[in-house]
Design a protein around this motif. Sequence first.
Motif, PDB file in Angstrom:
ATOM      1  N   ASN A 187       0.805  -1.219   0.000  1.00 18.81           N
ATOM      2  CA  ASN A 187       0.000   0.000   0.000  1.00 18.81           C
ATOM      3  C   ASN A 187       0.838   1.268   0.000  1.00 18.81           C
ATOM      4  N   LEU A 188       1.981   1.241  -0.652  1.00 25.13           N
ATOM      5  CA  LEU A 188       2.871   2.396  -0.624  1.00 25.13           C
ATOM      6  C   LEU A 188       2.191   3.645  -1.163  1.00 25.13           C
ATOM      7  N   ARG A 189       1.452   3.524  -2.271  1.00 24.44           N
ATOM      8  CA  ARG A 189       0.785   4.693  -2.850  1.00 24.44           C
ATOM      9  C   ARG A 189      -0.220   5.298  -1.858  1.00 24.44           C
ATOM     10  N   LYS A 190      -0.987   4.466  -1.184  1.00 27.22           N
ATOM     11  CA  LYS A 190      -1.965   4.960  -0.199  1.00 27.22           C
ATOM     12  C   LYS A 190      -1.267   5.628   0.979  1.00 27.22           C
ATOM     13  N   LEU A 191      -0.174   5.035   1.449  1.00 28.69           N
ATOM     14  CA  LEU A 191       0.569   5.617   2.566  1.00 28.69           C
ATOM     15  C   LEU A 191       1.195   6.947   2.174  1.00 28.69           C
ATOM     16  N   MET A 192       1.663   7.029   0.936  1.00 21.15           N
ATOM     17  CA  MET A 192       2.196   8.307   0.451  1.00 21.15           C
ATOM     18  C   MET A 192       1.102   9.364   0.405  1.00 21.15           C
ATOM     19  N   ALA A 193      -0.071   9.006  -0.096  1.00 19.72           N
ATOM     20  CA  ALA A 193      -1.182   9.959  -0.193  1.00 19.72           C
ATOM     21  C   ALA A 193      -1.584  10.474   1.184  1.00 19.72           C
ATOM     22  N   ALA A 194      -1.513   9.617   2.183  1.00 16.04           N
ATOM     23  CA  ALA A 194      -1.843  10.041   3.548  1.00 16.04           C
ATOM     24  C   ALA A 194      -0.869  11.097   4.057  1.00 16.04           C
ATOM     25  N   LYS A 195       0.332  11.147   3.459  1.00 17.40           N
ATOM     26  CA  LYS A 195       1.350  12.140   3.822  1.00 17.40           C
ATOM     27  C   LYS A 195       1.424  13.269   2.786  1.00 17.40           C
ATOM     28  N   ASP A 196       0.348  13.410   1.974  1.00 22.67           N
ATOM     29  CA  ASP A 196       0.256  14.443   0.933  1.00 22.67           C
ATOM     30  C   ASP A 196       1.353  14.337  -0.114  1.00 22.67           C
ATOM     31  N   MET A 197       1.762  13.118  -0.417  1.00 29.30           N
ATOM     32  CA  MET A 197       2.713  12.870  -1.505  1.00 29.30           C
ATOM     33  C   MET A 197       1.943  12.137  -2.601  1.00 29.30           C
ATOM     34  N   PHE A 198       1.722  12.818  -3.715  1.00 27.45           N
ATOM     35  CA  PHE A 198       0.890  12.244  -4.762  1.00 27.45           C
ATOM     36  C   PHE A 198       1.670  11.892  -6.029  1.00 27.45           C
ATOM     37  N   GLN A 199       2.933  12.247  -6.076  1.00 30.18           N
ATOM     38  CA  GLN A 199       3.759  11.921  -7.231  1.00 30.18           C
ATOM     39  C   GLN A 199       4.927  11.064  -6.771  1.00 30.18           C
ATOM     40  N   THR A 200       5.298  10.118  -7.597  1.00 30.01           N
ATOM     41  CA  THR A 200       6.416   9.252  -7.232  1.00 30.01           C
ATOM     42  C   THR A 200       7.703  10.051  -7.081  1.00 30.01           C
ATOM     43  N   THR A 201       7.812  11.153  -7.817  1.00 25.55           N
ATOM     44  CA  THR A 201       9.024  11.977  -7.734  1.00 25.55           C
ATOM     45  C   THR A 201       9.159  12.652  -6.378  1.00 25.55           C
ATOM     46  N   ASP A 202       8.079  12.709  -5.595  1.00 27.77           N
ATOM     47  CA  ASP A 202       8.159  13.279  -4.245  1.00 27.77           C
ATOM     48  C   ASP A 202       9.105  12.471  -3.356  1.00 27.77           C
ATOM     49  N   LEU A 203       9.236  11.190  -3.645  1.00 29.81           N
ATOM     50  CA  LEU A 203      10.083  10.324  -2.812  1.00 29.81           C
ATOM     51  C   LEU A 203      11.574  10.462  -3.121  1.00 29.81           C
ATOM     52  N   VAL A 204      11.912  10.843  -4.348  1.00 31.40           N
ATOM     53  CA  VAL A 204      13.319  10.853  -4.763  1.00 31.40           C
ATOM     54  C   VAL A 204      14.193  11.682  -3.829  1.00 31.40           C
ATOM     55  N   PRO A 205      13.885  12.972  -3.558  1.00 27.04           N
ATOM     56  CA  PRO A 205      14.761  13.735  -2.664  1.00 27.04           C
ATOM     57  C   PRO A 205      14.738  13.222  -1.221  1.00 27.04           C
ATOM     58  N   LEU A 206      13.603  12.691  -0.793  1.00 29.89           N
ATOM     59  CA  LEU A 206      13.518  12.165   0.575  1.00 29.89           C
ATOM     60  C   LEU A 206      14.382  10.916   0.738  1.00 29.89           C
ATOM     61  N   LEU A 207      14.417  10.095  -0.300  1.00 28.74           N
ATOM     62  CA  LEU A 207      15.302   8.923  -0.273  1.00 28.74           C
ATOM     63  C   LEU A 207      16.759   9.354  -0.336  1.00 28.74           C
ATOM     64  N   THR A 208      17.052  10.358  -1.157  1.00 27.45           N
ATOM     65  CA  THR A 208      18.418  10.859  -1.280  1.00 27.45           C
ATOM     66  C   THR A 208      18.932  11.375   0.062  1.00 27.45           C
ATOM     67  N   GLU A 209      18.059  12.049   0.830  1.00 28.51           N
ATOM     68  CA  GLU A 209      18.441  12.525   2.168  1.00 28.51           C
ATOM     69  C   GLU A 209      18.865  11.374   3.069  1.00 28.51           C
ATOM     70  N   ARG A 210      18.381  10.184   2.763  1.00 28.61           N
ATOM     71  CA  ARG A 210      18.682   9.004   3.569  1.00 28.61           C
ATOM     72  C   ARG A 210      19.706   8.103   2.880  1.00 28.61           C
ATOM     73  N   SER A 211      20.480   8.692   1.972  1.00 31.33           N
ATOM     74  CA  SER A 211      21.570   8.009   1.257  1.00 31.33           C
ATOM     75  C   SER A 211      21.101   6.886   0.341  1.00 31.33           C
TER      76      SER A 211
END
Length: 73
Positions: free
Chosen positions: A10-34
């Motif tokens: 349910n990754l897409r649903k969990l992202m939406a609950a955090k107001d992340m609606f585009q897959t590109t929203d995760l890229v910088p957040l993942l980069t912050e975590r190496s």
Amino acid sequence: MIKKMGIRWNLRKLMAAKDMFQTTDLVPLLTERSIQLSREQVFRPVTQAPQRLSMDILAALCDILGWAALPTT
């Protein structure tokens, strides 16, 4: 008889609950975590359950989405 274990991805649903609606929203957040992944590499696990996933990526996703990780010993 071998039982197969199933999961609900349910990754897409969990992202939406955090107001992340585009897959590109995760890229910088993942980069912050190496975690260095391309947009395409992030798109796949967002849109479908992955066949395999590294523990580092799973831990980063849990951290981003606010899920508690188990403490290391």
